[in-house]
Structure formats: C-alpha cells, structure tokens
Design a protein around this motif. Structure first.
Motif, mmCIF file in Angstrom:
data_model
loop_
_atom_site.group_PDB
_atom_site.id
_atom_site.type_symbol
_atom_site.label_atom_id
_atom_site.label_comp_id
_atom_site.label_asym_id
_atom_site.label_seq_id
_atom_site.Cartn_x
_atom_site.Cartn_y
_atom_site.Cartn_z
ATOM 1 N N GLU A 21 -6.529 6.645 4.477
ATOM 2 C CA GLU A 21 -7.084 7.320 3.426
ATOM 3 C C GLU A 21 -7.112 8.821 3.598
ATOM 4 O O GLU A 21 -7.300 9.399 4.691
ATOM 5 C CB GLU A 21 -8.660 6.983 3.282
ATOM 6 C CG GLU A 21 -8.867 5.472 2.746
ATOM 7 C CD GLU A 21 -8.570 5.347 1.309
ATOM 8 O OE1 GLU A 21 -8.338 4.288 0.913
ATOM 9 O OE2 GLU A 21 -8.756 6.142 0.424
ATOM 10 N N THR A 77 -7.922 1.156 3.207
ATOM 11 C CA THR A 77 -7.204 1.098 2.075
ATOM 12 C C THR A 77 -7.254 -0.176 1.177
ATOM 13 O O THR A 77 -7.473 -0.142 -0.045
ATOM 14 C CB THR A 77 -5.759 1.617 2.099
ATOM 15 O OG1 THR A 77 -5.768 3.036 2.721
ATOM 16 C CG2 THR A 77 -4.856 1.777 0.750
ATOM 17 N N LEU A 103 0.971 -1.213 0.071
ATOM 18 C CA LEU A 103 0.004 0.042 -0.068
ATOM 19 C C LEU A 103 0.761 1.282 0.018
ATOM 20 O O LEU A 103 1.981 1.220 0.900
ATOM 21 C CB LEU A 103 -0.811 0.040 1.333
ATOM 22 C CG LEU A 103 -1.828 -1.200 1.363
ATOM 23 C CD1 LEU A 103 -2.180 -1.080 2.803
ATOM 24 C CD2 LEU A 103 -2.758 -1.657 0.311
#
Length: 632
Positions: free
Chosen positions: A264, A464, A259
């Motif tokens: 976010e 995410t 990621l």
C-alpha cells in the motif's frame, strides 16, 4: 485489474488523499523544501548540527513519541524527499521500490529510497519434473539518500547513486514449478495476462508443504503462498496464490488474485500526488555520510553490515551473540560481571490476516480458539526467522552517548526479510519483494541496567488483498444489514529469554498485579495490564530482573525444557516436529513447578496494526518492552 476502470495514477491520488493527515498535508502544503518564515535555507543548517547527529535511542523519547516518529514521520520524511524534482523524476520511472527510515538526534531523520526502472528475467520455463532457475535483473537500480529536518519538513542532505544492474537467481523445486504452471493456467491469470510465455515474470514462494503457513482451515505445515512478479506494459503486477498442500502428492490451488501493487502507498505511486519544488536542492546541500544512512541500504543497494565482535564489553554489559539456525540472532548478557540471561532471541513473528473481532480474548484464544494449529483468520505466517529465507543477520551496533537523563548505551540491530534472496535481500532492496515483510529486531542496552527489545515492522504485507476482501464483503450486506468489521492484520513478535538473574541455578518468581505481590508456584500465561510487574530474582542474592507489563504485552513463564522450543541451544531448535507442533508458547504451560527452577520467559509484543492512527503502507509499526535490573 484489481481497481476497476481507474488508472494507476488516479488510484494513487485517491488512496493518498484518503490516507490520513500525512498524505493530505503532503498534497496541500508541499511545493518547496524551504520554510520562508524562518529565513534559513537547507544549505544554511549549522554544520555542527549535521556532524553530531547520530541514531536516536528509544529512551530519547517520552510518552510513546518514538513509536509516533515511526508511525507518522517516516511517511512525512519520504513525502518531503519526493518534493525534490530530481528525486521525483527518478522515482516516477521506477517499477518497484524499497524504503528505509531511521530517527536521528538533533531533530533530523535519515531516509533511503531505492528501485529499478525495469525488470528482466531469463528463465527456463517449466521443465517437466525438473528444477527451474530464473535469472532476474533489476535494471538501472539507484538509491536516494536524504536527511530531513523534521521541524521544517526540509531536505538538508541529499545524494543519488549512479544506476546499476543487479542480478540474482531464483531457484524453484520441481514441486514448486508444477504449482507455478497451474497458477499460470488459472482463470484470473489468463484473463489478466493471456499467454504468460510472452511476458517476463518470476516466482517467489513463502513455503508450500512443510512450511509454517496457516491458511483458512488448514493447520500450519499444510498451507502455502506464492507470488509471481509480472512485467506488464512496463509496470509491475503481482499474482498472489494460496495453496492447499495438505496432500503433498496432490496440492490444490485454492485462490489466485491479481494485484497491481504488492504494498500500500509505495513511493512509486505516492510521487504522483506531490507537487514538486521549483528547483532541486541536490547541488545545494551536502551528501549523506555513510554513518548517517539507514542500515538497510548501502552503496550497492544491499544491507550495510558492520557486525560487532561476537563478544564484547561496553557500558557495564558483557555481550555474546551468535546466529541460530532457525531463531535469529541469539544474545547472552551479563551486567557488572553477573549473569542476566544465558540466551535470548526472537523465535517467531506471527503475521495474521483477516481475523474475527478480538472481543477481549488473549492471543492464544483469539488466534487458536480450538487450541491447535488451525488459525482463526484467513492467513497466518509463523515466521521462524530462518537464515535460509532472507535473514536474519546482525547488521551492526549503534552507540548512544549519554544525553540529559538518558545514560549511554548501544543497540544491536538485526533484521528479517521473509522469503528474500539471501541475507543481503537483494530482491527486496530492488523493490521486487514478497510483500514488505521487513522486520527490525533490535536490542538496546543501557549503562543503568535497562534492556529494551524492539520490534519494528515495515509495510502491510498482504494487506492489499485483504482490504479488497473487506470492501467486497461489506457490499454484500446492503441497507439495513449488519457488518462486523474484521481485523485485517495483526502482529505478535515473540522474545524468548532464558533468565539468569545473578545465578544459573534457578530463580524466584513474583508477580505484582498493581496492588500486591504473589509468588506463583507453577507455570503461567498472563495478559499484561499497566501497573503489572513480573519479577525474576536470585534466591540467594540481591540480583533482580523486573519486566513491567502493559496491555500490549503478554508473558508466558515455563520451566526450562529441552523438548520445547526455547532460546538456547535446545535440541528442539533442530527438530521439525517440535516446530510443526508449536502454535503458541502458552501451549507449554502445565503444572510444572517454577520456584527455584531455571525458567524460560516468553514475552509477546503485540502489534495492533488496525489501531494505528495512520495508514500502514509506508509507516513503521513499533512495539517495545523493557527489562530493568537492580541489586547488581
């Protein structure tokens, strides 16, 4: 990279523009901190308005507006702070960030942002069969404090601390180190980073075997999750791994993802979407006094802790509190010299990801359809609020003066940062965190005999990854297919209360369904609806505790049993078997009589994040309940 060929800056702009009213307004309207229509600059705010502003109580707001403040205003306040060019230049260089927000009176709100410019790790590698230690340093960490006028989106106070390097130690067991080495060998990690020995990185664990993580079809205690923070070309990326630890001798890594951010809409990306003002107000407005700063930041970037005496009297209440080993801060209280509850705390927060549609089920049936410890979604954290992993701690007591029709009172503010380093949570407050997992667990007491538990969660945790999974799965259906959208994330905060309405010998229990009162004879589990009331009263006196219910509250009432997890000093608090066997308080409901008995009331406060009107990345999600006293 998780986001394909677009750059981080481009992705930040796209996600912010798609992020709802707050982000769109930020991009279209920001460009200065003053509203020329009112002729009042930031420096001209009346001093009395600033000096008398204090933290706002929940009851200062009607019709759910307190919740709306946190759902919308937090992000808007941060966007306002980011319009200042001095703040922009600082945040734009950060490698990670942590933000805090509180509502003040006088139409003001207080915000803090903090983060470092770089990450340095001195680690021991992977010693064979030995414990590993990682010395982690957040370099040039600074904190921005701001007070915002929420009527004008205007900065009225601003302060930036000097940079400092902050270090901490991450210790990993031989078991964890062996799993970490396997994670490094995973194909996704090799493709993204190549030889990890040439990079700076360190691990964070939210349990392995022996944890209370539910993963896929594994019961809790068998699943585990790990995050590795990796410095990559001056930016921070996240390795997220899920682990099957059902066989402690042969744990298996079942999923590894890369990621490009842990949360976010972090300020470090949001800043890219906001046009700066022509000039900074840093030298034109006052600094932010300590008493008006969020408790989740202090001068050194840690928590601000001003814990009250362990017993005190105020606003007709007498309160005692203490830390509990695995269940947060335990509070006992009496009102006007008569007992209200012997013990109350928040044993568990459930954080569930990627659930099937709820379809009208209560949380027990929805989370655990087989009536056992296997979760119906992909991932569930049973956060037992242990002091070993990031809290909880009692940060302080906020006092509320009587205003209009709201009596005086006070709030006990506690917290929980799951898997943070120590109660000070210095890694989280450097922006290097295991997802946000910032739970505010607060209790407000008012002089008129009203008591309000509050649960606030900040940030979306593993959202995410699961948002990516939603998009990927939706694409597989193609034209003409059907798609049932899952619930990406859902919270339940539990409060366990050993109620004593004027007596310690047993209570009378009544339920009001909106039309009539009944007296249940045995233990029960009930979904709330607006208009319902659960009542607990003194059979030989006038004291009564009412709990109004709503459709985002559930209640479990069980006879006090020292073999079950509860809010007091039960032996079960210290029995790992009891914790491992507990999956939902409703499992304790059987045919035990409750009338005239000591009972434990479990209040389940539901956080339907998918129903929030704004993106959850920077917002606080708030849910509250209320207990009202009469006959005291």
């Amino acid at each position: 990279m998780a986001d394909g060929d677009i750059s981080r800056r481009e992705y930040a702009k796209l996600t912010a523009l798609g992020g709802g009213v707050a982000a769109l307004a930020g991009c279209m309207e920001f460009g200065g901190t003053d509203d020329p229509s009112d002729g009042e600059s930031a420096a001209e705010i009346p001093p009395a308005r600033m000096e008398t502003a204090g933290f706002a109580a929940v009851r200062r707001f009607d019709n759910g507006n307190y919740k709306r403040m946190h759902t919308y205003r937090k992000r808007r306040a941060i966007e306002t702070l980011l319009t200042d060019p001095e703040v922009q230049a600082l945040v734009d260089d950060w490698i990670g960030s942590f933000e805090a927000y509180e509502v003040l009176t006088n139409h003001l709100e207080t915000v803090s942002l903090q983060g470092p410019t770089s990450l340095r790790v001195d680690e021991s590698g992977f010693p064979d069969g030995e414990q590993g230690e990682f010395e982690v340093t957040a370099e040039n960490r600074q904190t921005v404090y701001g007070i915002v006028d929420r009527r004008r989106d205007q900065i009225v106070a601003l302060e930036i601390t000097e940079p400092q390097d902050i270090s901490w130690t991450v210790t990993q067991s031989p078991y964890q180190m062996a799993l970490g080495e396997a994670i490094h060998d995973a194909e996704a990690v090799q493709d993204a980073f190549g030889d990890m020995s040439e990079r700076e990185w360190y691990p964070s664990w939210k349990g392995a075997t022996g944890s209370y993580t539910g993963l896929a079809d594994l019961p809790h205690g068998a699943g585990g999750t790990a995050v590795m923070h990796v410095k990559d070309d001056g930016e921070l990326q996240i390795v997220s791994a899920f682990i099957d630890g059902s066989d402690p001798q042969q744990p298996e890594i079942i999923d590894v993802s890369i990621l490009d951010r842990a949360v976010e809409y972090p300020p470090t990306e949001l800043v890219e979407t906001i046009e700066p003002a022509a000039e900074s107000v840093l030298d034109a407005v006052p600094g932010v006094p300590t008493e008006q700063r969020p408790y989740y930041t202090a001068n050194d970037g840690h928590h601000r802790i001003e814990a009250p005496d362990e017993s005190f009297e105020q606003d007709e209440w007498a309160v005692e509190w203490e830390r509990a080993d695995a269940q947060g801060v335990t509070v006992g209280a009496s009102y006007r010299d008569s007992p209200v509850f012997e013990a109350m705390n928040s044993p568990i927060t459930y954080t569930g990801y990627y659930l099937p549609p709820r379809e009208g089920r209560n949380t027990r049936e929805w989370y655990f359809p087989d009536d056992d410890t296997v979760f119906s979604g992909d991932l569930l954290f049973w956060d037992l609020h242990s002091s070993d992993v990031g809290g909880p701690g009692l940060l302080g007591k906020l006092d509320f003066a009587a205003r209009a029709n709201v009596p005086s009172g006070f709030q006990l503010k506690t917290h929980y940062h799951s898997s943070a380093i120590g109660s000070e949570s210095i890694d989280f407050h450097s922006g290097l965190r295991f997802g946000p997992y910032n739970y505010d667990l607060a209790y407000e007491f008012y002089a008129d005999g009203t008591f309000t538990p509050i649960f606030r969660r900040t940030g979306p945790g593993f959202l995410t990854k699961f948002t990516q999974k939603v998009d990927e799965n939706a694409e597989t259906y193609g034209e003409g297919g059907s798609y049932e959208e899952p619930v990406v994330q859902h919270y339940v905060s539990t409060q366990a209360i050993d109620v004593t309405p004027g007596t310690e010998d047993g209570v009378a229990v009544e339920l009001f369904d909106g039309d009539e009162w009944t007296a249940p004879e045995t233990e029960f589990y009930l979904e709330g609806e607006l208009g319902m009331i659960a009542r607990f009263s003194n059979p030989d006196g006038s004291e009564t505790i009412d709990i109004p219910l709503r459709d985002d509250l559930e209640i479990v009432v069980v006879r006090r049993d020292e073999s079950e997890i509860g809010p007091g000093e039960y032996p079960a608090h210290r029995l790992s078997d009891a914790e491992a066997d507990l999956y939902h308080p409703a499992q304790y409901v059987d045919d035990q009589p409750i009338q005239g008995e000591r009972v434990v009331v479990w209040l389940l406060m539901i956080g339907a994040i998918d129903q929030a009107p704004y993106p959850s990345g920077l917002t606080n999600f708030v849910t509250t309940a209320r207990l009202t006293l009469s006959g005291y």
